[in-house]
Design an enzyme around this catalytic site. Sequence first.
Site, mmCIF file in Angstrom:
data_model
loop_
_atom_site.group_PDB
_atom_site.id
_atom_site.type_symbol
_atom_site.label_atom_id
_atom_site.label_comp_id
_atom_site.label_asym_id
_atom_site.label_seq_id
_atom_site.Cartn_x
_atom_site.Cartn_y
_atom_site.Cartn_z
ATOM 1 N N ALA A 1 6.278 10.282 18.205
ATOM 2 C CA ALA A 1 6.172 9.451 19.285
ATOM 3 C C ALA A 1 7.224 8.678 19.712
ATOM 4 O O ALA A 1 7.713 8.288 20.857
ATOM 5 C CB ALA A 1 4.791 8.606 18.704
ATOM 6 N N ASP A 54 -8.499 -27.632 -21.386
ATOM 7 C CA ASP A 54 -9.442 -26.963 -20.661
ATOM 8 C C ASP A 54 -10.274 -25.937 -21.700
ATOM 9 O O ASP A 54 -9.583 -25.640 -22.604
ATOM 10 C CB ASP A 54 -9.030 -26.386 -19.405
ATOM 11 C CG ASP A 54 -10.043 -25.676 -18.697
ATOM 12 O OD1 ASP A 54 -11.312 -25.974 -18.396
ATOM 13 O OD2 ASP A 54 -9.888 -24.240 -18.308
ATOM 14 N N LEU A 105 6.835 9.606 13.596
ATOM 15 C CA LEU A 105 7.962 9.382 14.039
ATOM 16 C C LEU A 105 8.288 10.059 15.312
ATOM 17 O O LEU A 105 9.136 9.563 16.246
ATOM 18 C CB LEU A 105 9.152 9.466 13.400
ATOM 19 C CG LEU A 105 8.932 8.432 12.072
ATOM 20 C CD1 LEU A 105 10.108 8.854 11.267
ATOM 21 C CD2 LEU A 105 8.918 6.980 12.400
#
Length: 734
Positions: free
Chosen positions: A388, A508, A386
């Site tokens: 930056a 199935d 942070l």
Amino acid sequence: MKNKTIIVSNRLPLNVFLEDTGEVKVSPSVGGLATGMKSIHQNSESLWIGWAGIPSDEIDESTTKEIKNLAYNENCISVPLSEEEIEEYYFGFSNRVLWPLFHYFMEYVDYDEDHWKTYKKVNEKFAETILEHLDEGDKVWVHDYQLLLVPQLIKEKRPDVSVGFFLHIPFPSYEIFRTLPWREEILEGILGADLIGFHTYDYERHFISSVSRVLHYDTNINSIHAGSRIIKVDSFPMGIDYEKFHQEAEKQKNKNEKTLLKTRLEQNRALAPDAKFILSIDRLDYTKGIAKRLEALEYFLEKYPEYNEKVRLIMLAVPSRENVPQYQQLKKEVDELVGKINGKFSTATWVPVWYFYRSLPFEELVELYTSCEIAFLTPIRDGMNLVAKEYIASRTDQTGVLILSEMAGVAQEMNDALLINPNDYNQMAEALKTALEMPLEEQISRNQILQKRIKRYNVEKWASAFMEALNSTTQLKEEKLTRFLGKSNFEKIISKFKASQSRIFLLDYDGTLTAYHKNPEKAVPSYELYNVLNQLIQNQVEIIIISGRDRAFLDRHFGHLPIQLVAEHGVWIKNSGSKWKMSQNLQKDWMESIRPIIENFVDRTPGSFLEEKEYSLVWHYRKVAPGLRDIRSNELSNVLRGLLANSNIAVMQGNKVLEVKSGSINKGNAANTFLSKPYDFIFTIGDDWTDEFMFQQVPEHAVSVKVGTTETDAKYFVENQTSVISLLKGFLVE
């Protein structure tokens, strides 16, 4: 009572300390998380649960009670932790295992079974505290690597509660994460959350890959299917309080009083008006690349001696984890490097590195941001960074140059900075030269873009975006509950079943009546299944098994029962007591040209194999590694669909299988051959994409059930295959 948000972190957003008199003092914390969650914590009903910062065995009962009361006045609940718990859970497992491992410093990882046990114990203590204060409708937001087990501990006791989790550090790649002895427990702990957040998509991708490979859960781009739960995973890059930094910088322009730091900076500026300040601010941590940064500065001053006495690195290193050996060694290394550089390059009026080993108050921090023409931030690995964003927010005239490591999470948002590889001394030196020579117009152009982004997506936006996403998962859960075939919905179905005269079940096989097996021949019916089918038949239920299996398999396992069978998704049909018949005339000359293509993929894809049926070819890839599995299945699917685009041959994606067969054959058409006469009660169940044709073809009044939680046209779902037999048994109660 209004529903509340419970915020959970290792530390409370409070600074708690004892005066010499024994009086307890409490002040708000100014940390990034405390700032980020302030809007949620102060502007809504909320509780914040965490450790107050003082070991419980260092204070007496009355002081403990006083801290508890003072914290409660701030809507905070203190979790008491002893000195031993802090040592083993925090300094031990959290910071000697998780922190280095997640930042790719595997050489610093120290596996200790006792530390792991304490980590689990402390996570359980946090969970117990949360559960004590949890009311119906509350939401829980758990933060960071110290509390990875908490989400699951909450979900086990309160499955109704919405839980969010955010990781503030990187999540490593699967190849790194897999080395962790407790990897399954860590992943299961995180997966207790309904929403899991990371700073960047890369971390999100690494996490999903690890879940897929370690736990073998089905995953999607941003979701994980774990039993009946769909867990959302997303990236939320954390912001800062932009206005706080920007306004402080504006205020300092017109301020008459000067701090000692500001006075010193101006004095040095007066001595060399053309010299430029380079700023370096970090916690003293081996992930921040401080030593490499200093070595890059040394390399720069040697390569470009014309900049001697023209630049100065102002380096602020904030003390961190001073009792951890690696940090003690790093402090020694940094001290020596600063001494070496200053001894090598200093003149009578110039020292290249100003080194501060301490924290600074907010006002002086902003003074550094506004005074330094260049920010030099080169972490080797960083979850976000942070600093930056704070530097850019403080540059009110939009000048200044940000040199940023591409290994920081924030780099993905700040492409207009000078991005560098923190392991490349030459690239860092060249970036310094570029920054020093960059025209003001270019600086302003770059920073306008950066400021616009971080001003719009600030820390409040970050927090609100996460909470909005968590609310969405809550709505999704509520929608799913209406379709879950639990007791309430099943009772309605049973009522219809009992009132019916003619009944048909379309079932199935793989993934429904039996679990999948790596070797399909071993996925055989259980005694329990035979027993249930026989009892259903006795209850006048007509049974049809519609499977992708071949005739021989179905005959071998079901030919003795008075039921009807469908093989190869509908190619072959066998009525009870009759012989197999083809549903339609099919060609199979196409198989000769397609077989070599699939065989080539079998050769290139370890763990896959080709099954050749009478009228279809099936590529099985259940045993293939998850990452390769997705790549190869997509690749083969695209190749085959391209070749077969103008034919009546279809490529069908099943559950870890890819089947090539006639396009006119599917389970829906097969089901229709049995539904020519009216039935009072129709029930159909299946687990994969091939069963969707059945769900789409059966009449509106039919009961259709999907096994699993993926998107479906079925009316209901059950969470997994193990639920199916119990579901069928439910129809035996008269």
